[in-house]
Structure formats: C-alpha cells, structure tokens
Write a protein that holds these residues in place. Sequence first.
Motif, PDB file in Angstrom:
ATOM      1  N   ASN A 335     -24.106 -20.253 -31.752  1.00  0.00           N
ATOM      2  CA  ASN A 335     -25.227 -19.728 -30.974  1.00  0.00           C
ATOM      3  C   ASN A 335     -26.511 -19.581 -31.800  1.00  0.00           C
ATOM      4  O   ASN A 335     -27.561 -19.245 -31.288  1.00  0.00           O
ATOM      5  CB  ASN A 335     -24.855 -18.419 -30.246  1.00  0.00           C
ATOM      6  CG  ASN A 335     -24.247 -17.413 -31.206  1.00  0.00           C
ATOM      7  OD1 ASN A 335     -24.366 -17.577 -32.426  1.00  0.00           O
ATOM      8  ND2 ASN A 335     -23.606 -16.397 -30.664  1.00  0.00           N
ATOM      9  N   GLN A 336     -26.418 -19.879 -33.066  1.00  0.00           N
ATOM     10  CA  GLN A 336     -27.619 -19.914 -33.905  1.00  0.00           C
ATOM     11  C   GLN A 336     -28.185 -21.336 -34.018  1.00  0.00           C
ATOM     12  O   GLN A 336     -29.159 -21.544 -34.744  1.00  0.00           O
ATOM     13  CB  GLN A 336     -27.277 -19.433 -35.336  1.00  0.00           C
ATOM     14  CG  GLN A 336     -26.687 -18.047 -35.413  1.00  0.00           C
ATOM     15  CD  GLN A 336     -27.743 -17.007 -35.061  1.00  0.00           C
ATOM     16  OE1 GLN A 336     -28.786 -16.939 -35.702  1.00  0.00           O
ATOM     17  NE2 GLN A 336     -27.487 -16.215 -34.017  1.00  0.00           N
ATOM     18  N   ALA A 337     -27.561 -22.247 -33.322  1.00  0.00           N
ATOM     19  CA  ALA A 337     -27.901 -23.658 -33.525  1.00  0.00           C
ATOM     20  C   ALA A 337     -29.390 -23.940 -33.334  1.00  0.00           C
ATOM     21  O   ALA A 337     -30.005 -24.654 -34.133  1.00  0.00           O
ATOM     22  CB  ALA A 337     -27.078 -24.530 -32.584  1.00  0.00           C
ATOM     23  N   ASN A 338     -29.975 -23.336 -32.290  1.00  0.00           N
ATOM     24  CA  ASN A 338     -31.388 -23.587 -32.016  1.00  0.00           C
ATOM     25  C   ASN A 338     -32.271 -23.355 -33.239  1.00  0.00           C
ATOM     26  O   ASN A 338     -33.031 -24.240 -33.649  1.00  0.00           O
ATOM     27  CB  ASN A 338     -31.863 -22.681 -30.884  1.00  0.00           C
ATOM     28  CG  ASN A 338     -31.656 -23.348 -29.531  1.00  0.00           C
ATOM     29  OD1 ASN A 338     -31.958 -24.527 -29.386  1.00  0.00           O
ATOM     30  ND2 ASN A 338     -31.119 -22.611 -28.578  1.00  0.00           N
ATOM     31  N   THR A 339     -32.145 -22.172 -33.800  1.00  0.00           N
ATOM     32  CA  THR A 339     -32.994 -21.828 -34.941  1.00  0.00           C
ATOM     33  C   THR A 339     -32.662 -22.657 -36.171  1.00  0.00           C
ATOM     34  O   THR A 339     -33.547 -23.144 -36.873  1.00  0.00           O
ATOM     35  CB  THR A 339     -32.849 -20.331 -35.304  1.00  0.00           C
ATOM     36  OG1 THR A 339     -31.671 -19.827 -34.665  1.00  0.00           O
ATOM     37  CG2 THR A 339     -34.055 -19.550 -34.850  1.00  0.00           C
ATOM     38  N   LYS A 340     -31.357 -22.836 -36.408  1.00  0.00           N
ATOM     39  CA  LYS A 340     -30.939 -23.582 -37.599  1.00  0.00           C
ATOM     40  C   LYS A 340     -31.495 -25.005 -37.585  1.00  0.00           C
ATOM     41  O   LYS A 340     -32.066 -25.477 -38.562  1.00  0.00           O
ATOM     42  CB  LYS A 340     -29.417 -23.670 -37.669  1.00  0.00           C
ATOM     43  CG  LYS A 340     -28.761 -22.476 -38.324  1.00  0.00           C
ATOM     44  CD  LYS A 340     -27.299 -22.819 -38.573  1.00  0.00           C
ATOM     45  CE  LYS A 340     -26.433 -21.588 -38.623  1.00  0.00           C
ATOM     46  NZ  LYS A 340     -25.023 -21.881 -38.302  1.00  0.00           N
ATOM     47  N   LEU A 341     -31.331 -25.657 -36.448  1.00  0.00           N
ATOM     48  CA  LEU A 341     -31.753 -27.063 -36.383  1.00  0.00           C
ATOM     49  C   LEU A 341     -33.269 -27.171 -36.424  1.00  0.00           C
ATOM     50  O   LEU A 341     -33.825 -28.076 -37.043  1.00  0.00           O
ATOM     51  CB  LEU A 341     -31.181 -27.743 -35.144  1.00  0.00           C
ATOM     52  CG  LEU A 341     -29.661 -27.880 -35.120  1.00  0.00           C
ATOM     53  CD1 LEU A 341     -29.211 -28.755 -33.953  1.00  0.00           C
ATOM     54  CD2 LEU A 341     -29.123 -28.473 -36.417  1.00  0.00           C
ATOM     55  N   ALA A 342     -33.941 -26.228 -35.752  1.00  0.00           N
ATOM     56  CA  ALA A 342     -35.409 -26.248 -35.781  1.00  0.00           C
ATOM     57  C   ALA A 342     -35.885 -26.130 -37.231  1.00  0.00           C
ATOM     58  O   ALA A 342     -36.784 -26.862 -37.665  1.00  0.00           O
ATOM     59  CB  ALA A 342     -35.972 -25.111 -34.931  1.00  0.00           C
ATOM     60  N   GLN A 343     -35.243 -25.231 -37.955  1.00  0.00           N
ATOM     61  CA  GLN A 343     -35.598 -25.020 -39.350  1.00  0.00           C
ATOM     62  C   GLN A 343     -35.341 -26.286 -40.166  1.00  0.00           C
ATOM     63  O   GLN A 343     -36.152 -26.703 -40.989  1.00  0.00           O
ATOM     64  CB  GLN A 343     -34.778 -23.828 -39.903  1.00  0.00           C
ATOM     65  CG  GLN A 343     -34.913 -23.582 -41.376  1.00  0.00           C
ATOM     66  CD  GLN A 343     -36.374 -23.309 -41.762  1.00  0.00           C
ATOM     67  OE1 GLN A 343     -37.222 -22.987 -40.914  1.00  0.00           O
ATOM     68  NE2 GLN A 343     -36.682 -23.475 -43.055  1.00  0.00           N
TER      69      GLN A 343
END
Lengths: 381, 440
Positions: A335-343
Amino acid sequence: MCKLDKHALQYALQHALQYLRPSTDLHNRLRPGVRLMLCVVLMLFTTYSVAQTKYPGVGRAATAAEVSAWDIDVRADFKGLPKGSGSVKRGEDVWEAKCASCHGTFGESNQTFPPLVGGTTATDIANGRVAALTKPSEGRTTLMKLSRISTLWDYINRAMPWNAPQTLSVEEVYAVTAYILSLGNVVPDDFVLSDQNMAQVQARLPNRFGLHMNHGLWSVQGKPDTNNTACMHNCTQQAQLRSELPEHARDAHGNLAEQQRLIGPTRGTVTTRVASAATSTTATSSDTNAAKSSTAHAEARALATKHACLSCHGIANRLVGPSFQEIAKRHQTDNQANTKLAQKIRAGGVGAWGNIPMPAQAHLADDEINRLVQWILSGAR
Amino acid sequence: MSARKFFGRILPATETARVPTRSSRRRFLQHTLGAAGAATLALPSHAADNAAQGDPSILKPQPHRIGLGQPVATFGYGQPSQWEKNLQRRQSPGLTRVTQSSVAFTPLQGSFGILTPNGLHFERHHQGWWDIDPSQHRLMVMGLVKQARVYTMDDLMRLPSVSRIHFIECGANTGMEWGNVAVPSVQYTHGMLSCCEFTGVRLSTLLDLSGFHKKTARFVLAEGGDGSGLSRSISIEQALDDVIVAWAMNGEMLRPENGYPLRLVVPGAQGVSWVKWLRRLEVGDQRWDQREEVLHYVDLMPDGMHRQYTQIQEAKSVITSPSGGQTLLDHGFYNVTGLAWSGRGRVKRVDVSVDGGRNWRTARLETPILSKALTRFNIDWQWNGQPAILQSRVIDETGYVQPTIGQLRAVRGTRSIYHNNMIQSWKVAENGEVSNVQVG
C-alpha cells in the motif's frame, strides 16, 4: 564432333590468349588444324558458362572502379572486409553524434526500432547461445540474435545511419561496431576493433551458435516439418474456440465497415460499436466506464511515450528495465507503492531489479509522475 | 413463400435486410452503410410504398440513362470507381515504429481471380521507397564470372523476355497470429500477399552473358539500390531455374513502391528475396549472411535456436469471402471463395469446412492453375443462420497438406514470426458477423 562458330571461337580465344584481341576475320584466317586445336582449348574452358556472344551489343564490361564502388558486401569469412580499425572510445563519439538520436544513448531505445543491446550475459558469451531466447516473455534485441560479426559490420556500413546511409568512414564503422559490442560486454571499453581481430570477437558473440539450417525451407525439394492428412469426415471433435479477438481490439484497425466493398454478399462490420445489435444501441454504464478508463490509459501511455519511458520499459516485456506489468505485479499488495514508485521515478535508483540504473526523471511534473504511477499500477494497458 | 420474403428477393442486395422482421437488424445495416460513406446506397425509406409496382432503380429513370456521360481520356490514367474507395492498402497499427520501414497490406477481402491490381500490391520497405530515374539505373553482374558486366535498362529490355504469373508473399505474412488471434480481417492476417504477371529477362540469361564460373558458383547475392541496400542470397540452382530480373508487372512497368525500374522475381520464395530497385548481382561460393539472413527472416524455435535461410513459402490457403470483418447479408446461398498457393509448385486440391474442420468438401479450382501462383477456389454454401466456422485446406502437387495451427506450434512454438501457413478459421455468428478465431 566439335563445331566451331565464329563467336564461340572468338570467345575461346579471349580465354586462351588473353592478350590477343580477337578480330572479326580471325576465324577466316585460321587454318583447319589450328581450328581443331582451338576446339580442344574451348572445351577446356567450359568452366565458364558461355552465352556472351549470343546477344551482341547488349551490356558492357564493368570497369574495376565501378566494381569496387558497388562491391561493398562483407561475408562471414570476412571476404570483402576493408582493412582498418576503430576504438570503442571513438565509437562512443560516433554513436552520440549519429546514432543515439534514434537508438538511444545505450542502444536501448524502442522508439524507431527494437533495442540493439540488452538481454545477453557473460554465460551466453561463454556458451555462444543466448539463454533468454528460450524464454517466451523476453523481447529480442539485436545482440541477442547476432551470430555473425560480419553481419553487424556490413549492415552498419551499408545502411546506417538510417537517414544518411553510406556516409560513415571505414574507421567510423569499426569504431561504432566496437562501441555496440562494448555495450553488451563482448569487448572491453578500451578495445580497438580491426580487420585483424574480427575473428576473435566473432568467437565471443553471445549467440554465435544460435543459427542452423536444419529445416526444409531452403530449397523447393526440402522436406516439410508438419504432416497433416486430408481427412474428410468426422475428423475432429467439436471445434473448440482457442482464441478470439478481444472486444477492446475490435476497432484497433479502424472501422472495418470502411474497409469493405459496398456491394456483394457481405458488408463490412461496424467495429466502432460492440458486437451484438442489442447492446450497441444502448451503451450501458459499464461501457462508459470502460471507455473512460481506456482513454485514461491511452493518455498515460502517450505520456510514457513522450518521456521515453517506453524505450526502456515494455508494457508486457522486459527491455532495459522491468516491464510495467511486472512492476505492477510486484507491488500489487504494497500500500506504499504509490509513493515508493513516484520517488523512484523522480530520483532514479538501482538494485530493485538488477544492476542497470533507472535514471532520475527530475524534469517530470509531480502530476505527470502520479498519473504514470497510477497507470503502471493499474496494469499499464 | 411469404410476400415479405418475395419483397426481399426483388430488391438489390443492399436493400435486403437479412431478417426483415427485426428492425434492429435494419438499423444495423443502415448504420453499416452510413458509416461506410455510402449515403446514396442506404435503404430507400419509400421502398415499401413502391413495392407493389417494383424497384425504383428500374421504374425511375436513371441519370446515367437519360443524360450525357464523361468524355474519353478524362483521366489519362484510369482510376477505380468512386464506389471502390474502401479497398485500400492499409497499415496495421503498432506493427512497426516508423513508416519508411513498414508494411501496407493488400485488401484481399475485395479480391477477384488471382491477379492483384498494381495499385493494391502490398508494400514492404526498409528505408522508404524511391521513384528512380530509369535512364540512370544500372545493373551490375559480378563476382565469380568471366567478365563483370553493366547493363542499362535499354540493354536489359533488348534481351529475350518472359512473362510469368507468380505470387509474392512476405515471410512474415500471418506472423501476428502465431500466439493468438491478433488482427481482425484477411487484409491483416494474409495481406502481405500479391500475385502478378511479371515480365523480364531470365536471370540465367544474364549469368550466362557474364560467363559465371560453373565449378565454383554456388550462390547469387541480389542487392537493392535503395538506402537499405537490402540483399539476399539465392542458390545457383534456383537462379538458373525460374528466377527473373523483371521490369514489368501486370502489363505495365513496375510501380515505384514495388521496385521500379527493376526487381528480382524469385518464384516460391518469400518476398524479401525479391530484391527491389535491383542494382547488383554477385556470384559467389558461399552465402553472404546479410542482415536479412541473420537478424531477420530467421525463425525462432522453442529451443532458442533460429532457423536460418528459411525461404520457401509452403502451401497455404485462405477464404477471402466471407472473412473477418464482414457481415453476411442474409440466410441462404453463398459462394465461399478464396486463394490457395504453394512455393513448391501447383495447387492440387482445396477442401473447405464449415464446421471448424470436422467435415470437409472439395472446392472447385478455377483456371489457370499455375506453378507458384495464386489459385482461386470457390464452393457453394447454404447458410442456415447457425453459427459456423469456415476453413480452407490446400494440398499441393507434392502431396503436402496445409497444417493446423496446433501442428505448426507443436514443432515451431509460437515465436517464430515467419512462415505461418496455418489453416485459417473464420467464425460466422448468428447475427451474420464474421470474425477471426483460432480453433483446436
């Protein structure tokens, strides 16, 4: 036994006495004994097919300069390879100036043509077979398929750069060939490729043993590899549908109604709408949702194309980086994927998938990055 | 026979709704025609009123019967009718990345007989096409020959010529269908296929003229004069057999897209060997391993090996009508028609199935039946409105029977790209819609 006509005789003389220019009345001046002797000479020279004299006045001999101007081919045994050399270092400059715009800095671009390098390993170089070619999911780069170094040299020399073929010097061809090979670790970065060491490099090509002619498709007499029989009745069980065009691809080739004749036993099917007449007249809300999501996908895809993401990432296949679909799969429960990938897109990074780095994409707006991430995580269609 | 049915019969085909009782069907057809840009062919709404008297196309005077037509030579070079605009060469989106190295497919769905009109011949270029000045074009024959020679077009066209009808098929034709159904119509499944009468001089004549070295000559390299310098090796046996150095197709000079003013014709072999803008022929003792022989036109097998020098186009057939992307107009009689060919010689027989390969009937072969040329087949079919799966299966003169996709995949896997000569299946749905499917 051996009939000599005037033309055949002249032809034989051309062969036998290279410096004697045949004249038209030569035949008449020769005594019968000489003619018999020449007849024997002629028979000796049937190594060449003889019809040159049948069509007088048609064509002419090519000059040596003309032949060398056009005779550019290089064979696997290096016949035709001009003397010369070029370094990887020089090749990098040539590449930057004349090739990278289409093929990408590292030969990885998918924009004008599938990537030139990638997909080969040190083990492949040792074995002479590219292991990834056995894996159905992998794309195929040039280096994965290349089994003859002469082919690469010859092709660059004959046809690249695509928009200005035959403008490279011999040195540039050696150099840029060396550079491409260095990208695939076939030669070291300080290598100088030359006509003297082409054979040694050939012995390191990752897929040098990857070709064979063990099939029946070279000659008309070849033996087929399938043997269907002409059964006429009760040949199979009820036919099972194995594959159909997916609904969303119905109009991928445009409206087929506009691609068919306006008269005759059939009409073109209108493919801008869904299949059955009932659903086609009243678009359901799920259709509208589907349409919305497909435009969102199309827009995100256009963005990925614009920012050259697709030169390193395939949608479903791995290129330089992982495919977008496998990225989605790996992160689907995170559920952290959004932020991780954006980063990761913003700042770049390495090590999650291998040792090739993902370059930082600092020039992208946050909004663009978010759209790309959402698109990737939703399966990147 | 009901009055309604009779009414259906006397109207031209465009007005024959398949199920006249179902108005949705009518709207569907109306839409079909509208979308196809054929406003004037749409259903006349007054048809029912005049039905008692008959067909207005007969009863009303036609402008072309009571007026004056167009003058001769309106077009110095004639054009197809304005009603035929839908039949165009088209690209398959996503197949290639740049238009100068791409393919345009022949609209086989509209084809008749065996010859392809020159303007619809498929296109495949590697570096764009050129319209070369024929007075500046040269052909050089060199290598293992007594004398390297140069010919102008004037020279070549003085030589004894032959005219032969042959098919040309790209090795990658039907390549998109190896894994699954990918494209909707016969234009995209099979449209890298054309057939023309080619005129030119036999390659053997030119080789003789240069005096090729009989003991050592084993192959001939043909090279194009465009920026790709495309080149392929052919065997000397083939070169001396039926290969032609051609300047004409279907009675006129080659079209620029097809190699004007000179191309090689290699009967039975895949299109890439038919080098366009041909400028050089080299005789040699080994194959050349050119780019189109090492990196492309090599067939990937399941074990990761590539088959090299696969060039013969094995026997293949396809039904061109009814075919994917078409919708049948009505129940009842149809002439199922299609094309069959073999790179190994003549077509011997074509069988057709309407039940997905369970039962077969032998089709009529139309003449001429020529070696390494398209052959047209036809067979009668009554469509009763039930779903059907149409297939055709060719047998060539060697006795080889066209394989199923399953048989091909069992040997070659799904990633070969080239030489997919599978039996093609078209599904006919109850609503008359024909679509591309694969069965097993």
